[in-house]
Motif scaffolding. Structure first.
Motif, PDB file in Angstrom:
ATOM      1  N   HIS A 300     -43.077 -84.459 -64.400  1.00  0.00           N
ATOM      2  CA  HIS A 300     -41.672 -84.124 -63.872  1.00  0.00           C
ATOM      3  C   HIS A 300     -41.432 -82.810 -64.628  1.00  0.00           C
ATOM      4  O   HIS A 300     -40.878 -81.991 -64.443  1.00  0.00           O
ATOM      5  CB  HIS A 300     -40.696 -85.077 -63.881  1.00  0.00           C
ATOM      6  CG  HIS A 300     -40.770 -86.023 -62.968  1.00  0.00           C
ATOM      7  ND1 HIS A 300     -40.143 -85.746 -61.519  1.00  0.00           N
ATOM      8  CD2 HIS A 300     -41.074 -87.531 -62.637  1.00  0.00           C
ATOM      9  CE1 HIS A 300     -40.178 -86.818 -61.185  1.00  0.00           C
ATOM     10  NE2 HIS A 300     -40.814 -87.904 -61.479  1.00  0.00           N
ATOM     11  N   LEU A 303     -43.376 -80.060 -63.368  1.00  0.00           N
ATOM     12  CA  LEU A 303     -42.333 -79.432 -62.387  1.00  0.00           C
ATOM     13  C   LEU A 303     -41.436 -78.398 -62.669  1.00  0.00           C
ATOM     14  O   LEU A 303     -41.139 -77.439 -61.985  1.00  0.00           O
ATOM     15  CB  LEU A 303     -42.105 -80.647 -61.470  1.00  0.00           C
ATOM     16  CG  LEU A 303     -41.538 -80.488 -60.219  1.00  0.00           C
ATOM     17  CD1 LEU A 303     -42.215 -79.403 -59.193  1.00  0.00           C
ATOM     18  CD2 LEU A 303     -41.009 -81.578 -59.498  1.00  0.00           C
ATOM     19  N   HIS A 304     -40.453 -78.860 -63.640  1.00  0.00           N
ATOM     20  CA  HIS A 304     -39.510 -78.177 -64.085  1.00  0.00           C
ATOM     21  C   HIS A 304     -39.867 -76.779 -64.576  1.00  0.00           C
ATOM     22  O   HIS A 304     -39.305 -75.917 -64.313  1.00  0.00           O
ATOM     23  CB  HIS A 304     -38.760 -78.979 -64.998  1.00  0.00           C
ATOM     24  CG  HIS A 304     -37.170 -78.138 -65.425  1.00  0.00           C
ATOM     25  ND1 HIS A 304     -35.993 -78.594 -64.946  1.00  0.00           N
ATOM     26  CD2 HIS A 304     -37.211 -77.072 -66.423  1.00  0.00           C
ATOM     27  CE1 HIS A 304     -35.330 -77.764 -65.486  1.00  0.00           C
ATOM     28  NE2 HIS A 304     -35.734 -77.002 -66.189  1.00  0.00           N
ATOM     29  N   SER A 306     -42.568 -75.290 -64.023  1.00  0.00           N
ATOM     30  CA  SER A 306     -43.069 -74.569 -62.949  1.00  0.00           C
ATOM     31  C   SER A 306     -42.278 -73.740 -62.060  1.00  0.00           C
ATOM     32  O   SER A 306     -42.293 -72.691 -61.861  1.00  0.00           O
ATOM     33  CB  SER A 306     -44.122 -75.405 -61.897  1.00  0.00           C
ATOM     34  OG  SER A 306     -45.131 -75.902 -62.522  1.00  0.00           O
ATOM     35  N   LEU A 307     -41.050 -74.300 -61.956  1.00  0.00           N
ATOM     36  CA  LEU A 307     -40.112 -73.887 -61.202  1.00  0.00           C
ATOM     37  C   LEU A 307     -39.261 -72.635 -62.091  1.00  0.00           C
ATOM     38  O   LEU A 307     -38.881 -71.632 -61.644  1.00  0.00           O
ATOM     39  CB  LEU A 307     -38.935 -74.772 -60.751  1.00  0.00           C
ATOM     40  CG  LEU A 307     -39.353 -75.889 -59.636  1.00  0.00           C
ATOM     41  CD1 LEU A 307     -38.353 -76.842 -59.683  1.00  0.00           C
ATOM     42  CD2 LEU A 307     -39.548 -75.049 -58.458  1.00  0.00           C
ATOM     43  N   ASP A 310     -41.777 -69.505 -62.242  1.00  0.00           N
ATOM     44  CA  ASP A 310     -41.954 -69.164 -60.905  1.00  0.00           C
ATOM     45  C   ASP A 310     -43.362 -69.401 -60.918  1.00  0.00           C
ATOM     46  O   ASP A 310     -44.140 -68.328 -60.126  1.00  0.00           O
ATOM     47  CB  ASP A 310     -41.500 -67.595 -60.877  1.00  0.00           C
ATOM     48  CG  ASP A 310     -41.575 -67.371 -59.350  1.00  0.00           C
ATOM     49  OD1 ASP A 310     -41.385 -68.031 -58.562  1.00  0.00           O
ATOM     50  OD2 ASP A 310     -41.776 -66.039 -59.115  1.00  0.00           O
ATOM     51  N   LYS A 311     -44.008 -70.471 -60.834  1.00  0.00           N
ATOM     52  CA  LYS A 311     -45.526 -70.777 -60.586  1.00  0.00           C
ATOM     53  C   LYS A 311     -45.453 -71.903 -59.320  1.00  0.00           C
ATOM     54  O   LYS A 311     -44.473 -72.546 -58.929  1.00  0.00           O
ATOM     55  CB  LYS A 311     -46.091 -71.805 -61.775  1.00  0.00           C
ATOM     56  CG  LYS A 311     -46.255 -71.072 -63.037  1.00  0.00           C
ATOM     57  CD  LYS A 311     -46.825 -71.718 -64.222  1.00  0.00           C
ATOM     58  CE  LYS A 311     -47.204 -70.537 -65.428  1.00  0.00           C
ATOM     59  NZ  LYS A 311     -48.169 -69.879 -65.260  1.00  0.00           N
ATOM     60  N   ASP A 312     -46.661 -71.960 -58.825  1.00  0.00           N
ATOM     61  CA  ASP A 312     -46.823 -72.865 -57.734  1.00  0.00           C
ATOM     62  C   ASP A 312     -46.604 -74.191 -58.027  1.00  0.00           C
ATOM     63  O   ASP A 312     -47.215 -74.767 -58.978  1.00  0.00           O
ATOM     64  CB  ASP A 312     -48.292 -72.481 -57.228  1.00  0.00           C
ATOM     65  CG  ASP A 312     -48.335 -73.283 -55.816  1.00  0.00           C
ATOM     66  OD1 ASP A 312     -47.282 -73.850 -55.127  1.00  0.00           O
ATOM     67  OD2 ASP A 312     -49.518 -73.474 -55.314  1.00  0.00           O
ATOM     68  N   THR A 313     -45.713 -74.947 -57.347  1.00  0.00           N
ATOM     69  CA  THR A 313     -45.710 -76.522 -57.628  1.00  0.00           C
ATOM     70  C   THR A 313     -46.324 -77.376 -56.813  1.00  0.00           C
ATOM     71  O   THR A 313     -46.130 -78.498 -56.892  1.00  0.00           O
ATOM     72  CB  THR A 313     -44.018 -76.893 -57.513  1.00  0.00           C
ATOM     73  OG1 THR A 313     -43.714 -76.507 -56.046  1.00  0.00           O
ATOM     74  CG2 THR A 313     -43.293 -75.732 -58.326  1.00  0.00           C
ATOM     75  N   THR A 314     -46.990 -76.745 -55.810  1.00  0.00           N
ATOM     76  CA  THR A 314     -47.779 -77.781 -54.929  1.00  0.00           C
ATOM     77  C   THR A 314     -48.596 -78.698 -55.594  1.00  0.00           C
ATOM     78  O   THR A 314     -48.733 -79.949 -55.122  1.00  0.00           O
ATOM     79  CB  THR A 314     -48.788 -76.918 -53.968  1.00  0.00           C
ATOM     80  OG1 THR A 314     -47.827 -75.743 -53.533  1.00  0.00           O
ATOM     81  CG2 THR A 314     -49.374 -77.893 -52.911  1.00  0.00           C
ATOM     82  N   ILE A 316     -48.535 -80.014 -58.514  1.00  0.00           N
ATOM     83  CA  ILE A 316     -47.664 -81.049 -59.297  1.00  0.00           C
ATOM     84  C   ILE A 316     -47.196 -82.136 -58.237  1.00  0.00           C
ATOM     85  O   ILE A 316     -47.105 -83.161 -58.672  1.00  0.00           O
ATOM     86  CB  ILE A 316     -46.656 -80.498 -60.287  1.00  0.00           C
ATOM     87  CG1 ILE A 316     -47.614 -79.425 -61.441  1.00  0.00           C
ATOM     88  CG2 ILE A 316     -46.013 -81.427 -61.056  1.00  0.00           C
ATOM     89  CD1 ILE A 316     -46.675 -78.841 -62.381  1.00  0.00           C
ATOM     90  N   GLN A 317     -46.585 -81.580 -57.378  1.00  0.00           N
ATOM     91  CA  GLN A 317     -45.826 -82.121 -56.222  1.00  0.00           C
ATOM     92  C   GLN A 317     -46.790 -83.200 -55.625  1.00  0.00           C
ATOM     93  O   GLN A 317     -46.740 -84.614 -55.342  1.00  0.00           O
ATOM     94  CB  GLN A 317     -45.226 -81.575 -55.278  1.00  0.00           C
ATOM     95  CG  GLN A 317     -43.787 -80.954 -55.641  1.00  0.00           C
ATOM     96  CD  GLN A 317     -43.369 -79.828 -54.975  1.00  0.00           C
ATOM     97  OE1 GLN A 317     -44.133 -79.201 -53.775  1.00  0.00           O
ATOM     98  NE2 GLN A 317     -41.935 -79.667 -54.866  1.00  0.00           N
TER      99      GLN A 317
END
Length: 353
Positions: A300, A303-304, A306-307, A310-314, A316-317
């Motif tokens: 988590h 994920l925070h 990455s946002l 400005d990185k790709d979150t695919t 981690i999701q």
């Protein structure tokens, strides 16, 4: 001779103050912790409490610990032919010196000693380096310990490893000599031999008192620094703890993961880009172990980050979704730092019982 005959109660160095006091692997394209340490050269230089850049005999230096509470009172005594450059070049030791008690062939060197003053007390402080043998060891790992802490370790080892400890002699408190420099040099040699002798005991690397000796003092520092929001100082101490742990234990050990997680959580506050790098390495160390309490909060946090970066979150999701499909509770209710804090306190309490 059995070490139990040396009682240090009234045994002190005659030309120095009384010291009998109670102390207050990695996946591809993912940076390893030691590789990231090389990228953070300035951090590496600060990862121990005291400056070790000058170890020349006869040179008067004043040093202050991270809390600003103690200072050097006398000349620094260099106790080893090695200096602070030991972490930049191979350290080759004879086969007879290779230790078997630790998983990664760790050798101990006492680099220096100094007399310091703390809250009205004066005592000798010994600088211990942990070194991986037969390799280029760039993971600086240095701890500062006083004689009474060595003695407390010795007492606990005698209770658990009675037979093995009969053959290991603990340095006497009172030693002969003409000057404080010669006395401290002799004590350095004796304590260094003692550490390397006990390190050959089978199972010693997992003994709680041994781990307590090498990094639990620093864990207490971290908790205090977090409370005081001293983030930069915290990262330097945590880096040293992590390096020590990686030499004493395996990388996947839960205590090692806790320290790595603490670095992620701390860098998250002061340097998100560095936090992301540590986070990637931490996830590879955890290796999708769903039993690790650090897995979900780290995902988590990543994920925070990455946002934020400005990185790709695919990816981690997808990892979070996969865990959810496996029946893992992926709700993020407690912060990574809070989980690490709880883990640190449990470590500290386990050795105080």
């Amino acid at each position: 001779m059995a070490s139990g005959s040396n009682s240090p109660t009234n045994d002190k160095i005659t030309t120095e103050p009384e010291m009998d006091e109670t102390d207050t692997r990695h996946g591809e394209n993912v940076p390893a912790f030691n590789e990231m340490s090389l990228k953070q050269n300035e951090l590496e230089k600060q990862c121990h409490v005291f400056d070790t850049s000058s170890l020349d005999n006869g040179r008067l230096e004043f040093h202050t610990d991270v809390a600003g509470r103690s200072r050097t009172l006398s000349t620094i005594t260099s106790c080893s032919s090695l200096n602070s450059g030991i972490f930049d070049e191979p350290v080759m030791v004879s086969h007879a010196e290779v230790q078997i008690g630790f998983p990664k062939h760790v050798h101990f060197r006492i680099l220096s000693s100094r007399l310091v003053q703390h809250k009205g007390d004066r005592y000798a402080l010994y600088e211990v380096a942990l070194i991986r043998l037969h390799t280029v060891d760039r993971m600086r790992s240095i701890v500062q310990r006083r004689y009474s802490q060595f003695y407390q370790l010795h007492k606990q080892l005698k209770k658990t490893f009675r037979q093995q400890m009969k053959q290991i002699e603990f340095p006497k408190r009172k030693i002969s000599g003409n000057s404080s420099t010669s006395l401290l040099s002799e004590r350095c040699r004796e304590l260094e031999k003692y550490l390397n002798d006990i390190s050959t005991i089978d199972g010693i690397s997992e003994f709680p008192a041994m781990l307590n000796f090498f990094y639990h003092n620093e864990l207490e520092q971290v908790l205090s620094m977090w409370q005081n929001k001293e983030w930069s100082l915290t990262t330097s101490v945590l880096t040293n703890i992590l390096n020590v742990q990686r030499k004493l234990m395996m990388d996947g050990d839960e205590n090692t993961l806790a320290t790595a997680a603490a670095l992620v959580a701390t860098h998250f506050i002061i340097e998100p880009k560095t936090a992301f790098l540590y986070g990637e390495a931490l996830l590879h160390l955890i290796n999708r172990n769903t039993k690790s309490v650090f897995l979900v909060p780290t995902l988590h946090l990543m994920l925070h980050l990455s946002l934020k970066l400005d990185k790709d979150t695919t990816n981690i999701q997808q990892q979070i979704k996969s865990l959810l499909n496996e029946g893992v509770d992926t709700q993020y209710t407690v912060s990574l730092r809070d989980i690490v804090t709880d883990h640190f306190r449990k470590q500290l309490n386990s050795t105080k019982r």
